[in-house]
Design a protein around this motif. Structure first.
Motif, PDB file in Angstrom:
ATOM      1  N   UNK A 125       0.811  -1.229   0.000  1.00  0.00           N
ATOM      2  CA  UNK A 125       0.000   0.000   0.000  1.00  0.00           C
ATOM      3  C   UNK A 125       0.843   1.278   0.000  1.00  0.00           C
ATOM      4  N   UNK A 126       2.086   1.178   0.423  1.00  0.00           N
ATOM      5  CA  UNK A 126       2.950   2.355   0.545  1.00  0.00           C
ATOM      6  C   UNK A 126       3.575   2.673  -0.810  1.00  0.00           C
ATOM      7  N   UNK A 127       3.300   3.860  -1.363  1.00  0.00           N
ATOM      8  CA  UNK A 127       3.874   4.209  -2.671  1.00  0.00           C
ATOM      9  C   UNK A 127       5.389   4.393  -2.646  1.00  0.00           C
ATOM     10  N   UNK A 128       5.968   4.637  -1.458  1.00  0.00           N
ATOM     11  CA  UNK A 128       7.407   4.903  -1.387  1.00  0.00           C
ATOM     12  C   UNK A 128       8.208   3.607  -1.416  1.00  0.00           C
ATOM     13  N   UNK A 129       9.252   3.589  -2.250  1.00  0.00           N
ATOM     14  CA  UNK A 129      10.154   2.445  -2.340  1.00  0.00           C
ATOM     15  C   UNK A 129      11.599   2.948  -2.382  1.00  0.00           C
ATOM     16  N   UNK A 130      12.496   2.185  -1.759  1.00  0.00           N
ATOM     17  CA  UNK A 130      13.920   2.448  -1.946  1.00  0.00           C
ATOM     18  C   UNK A 130      14.427   1.607  -3.110  1.00  0.00           C
ATOM     19  N   UNK A 131      15.492   2.073  -3.760  1.00  0.00           N
ATOM     20  CA  UNK A 131      15.946   1.296  -4.934  1.00  0.00           C
ATOM     21  C   UNK A 131      16.525  -0.053  -4.527  1.00  0.00           C
ATOM     22  N   UNK A 132      17.047  -0.159  -3.308  1.00  0.00           N
ATOM     23  CA  UNK A 132      17.507  -1.453  -2.819  1.00  0.00           C
ATOM     24  C   UNK A 132      16.371  -2.435  -2.581  1.00  0.00           C
ATOM     25  N   UNK A 133      15.197  -1.899  -2.321  1.00  0.00           N
ATOM     26  CA  UNK A 133      14.009  -2.722  -2.081  1.00  0.00           C
ATOM     27  C   UNK A 133      13.617  -3.513  -3.327  1.00  0.00           C
TER      28      UNK A 133
END
Length: 227
Positions: free
Chosen positions: A22-30
């Motif tokens: 549900x969270x739009x935020x992602x880290x590129x490592x994720x």
């Protein structure tokens, strides 16, 4: 044979985020696991708000060293929070403490028989009124380059590649790479969100692709571990 692990140390632009469904935020490592070969473990230790100083000070680096083994890789990307001069537990002078923290990560990684790889910080979406993308990171990316040169460490210039990415998407289009939502537009940000630092799912995947493409050129020993 022991499984090869890619450890990632850094800040929120790299980190795993809670509630990814549900969270739009992602880290590129994720999202990096999507781009590595089967059987390679991505152990993403990056944490929101951390600088090179606080990552060491909180014992996070020591916890990586406990399990780091020969044949592993360590991706190192700090700078965003090393700039926080109002936060003495995080701030570093780029030419002294920041530099020496990077050297510490490099030398201690190598002492375990593992391979360090340095990354410059991804840019912020910081266009001025003329539509020119303006740097916000000062001397930190330069110091990362210098350490990479001096210590012969593979270097991925994500600052450069993400500058180009933001400019290619343009002033308006680049909002899709980050977190731009009007009130009511996204249930996770009911009151809206305008964040030019952190990445959307699209942004995280674009950065991961850039990183992998450059790793294939700069770190030949990694090629067999990347899709």
């Amino acid at each position: 044979m022991a499984q090869t692990t890619i450890y990632m140390i850094g800040d929120s632009t790299m980190a795993n985020k809670k509630n990814p469904e549900t969270n739009p935020e992602h880290g590129w490592g994720q999202v990096l696991p999507n781009y590595v070969a089967d059987g390679v473990l991505v152990d993403n230790r990056a944490v929101n708000g951390r600088s090179s100083r606080s990552f060491i000070g909180e014992g996070r680096w020591d916890s990586v060293l406990e399990t780091l083994k020969a044949g592993d890789f360590v991706f190192i990307q700090f700078g965003h929070n090393d700039q926080k001069f109002k936060s003495p537990d995080r701030y570093t002078n780029p030419h002294t403490t920041y530099r020496h923290n990077l050297i510490k990560f490099v030398e201690e990684t190598r002492s375990k028989g593992a391979t360090p790889i340095l990354f410059s910080s991804i840019v912020r979406r910081n266009f001025n009124e003329h539509g020119t993308l303006i740097d916000t990171h000062g001397e930190y990316p330069l110091e990362t380059r210098l350490v990479a040169l001096e210590y012969n460490v593979p270097f991925v210039d994500l600052q450069y590649f993400t500058e180009h990415l933001e400019e290619t998407y343009g002033v308006e289009g680049s909002k899709k790479l980050h977190l731009h939502f009007e009130p009511g537009e996204n249930p996770f940000y009911k009151d809206g969100k305008h964040d030019d630092t952190h990445l959307s799912n699209l942004g995280a995947n674009e950065v991961a692709k850039l990183a992998v493409a450059e790793l294939k050129k700069k770190a030949p020993s990694m090629v067999k571990y990347l899709k």
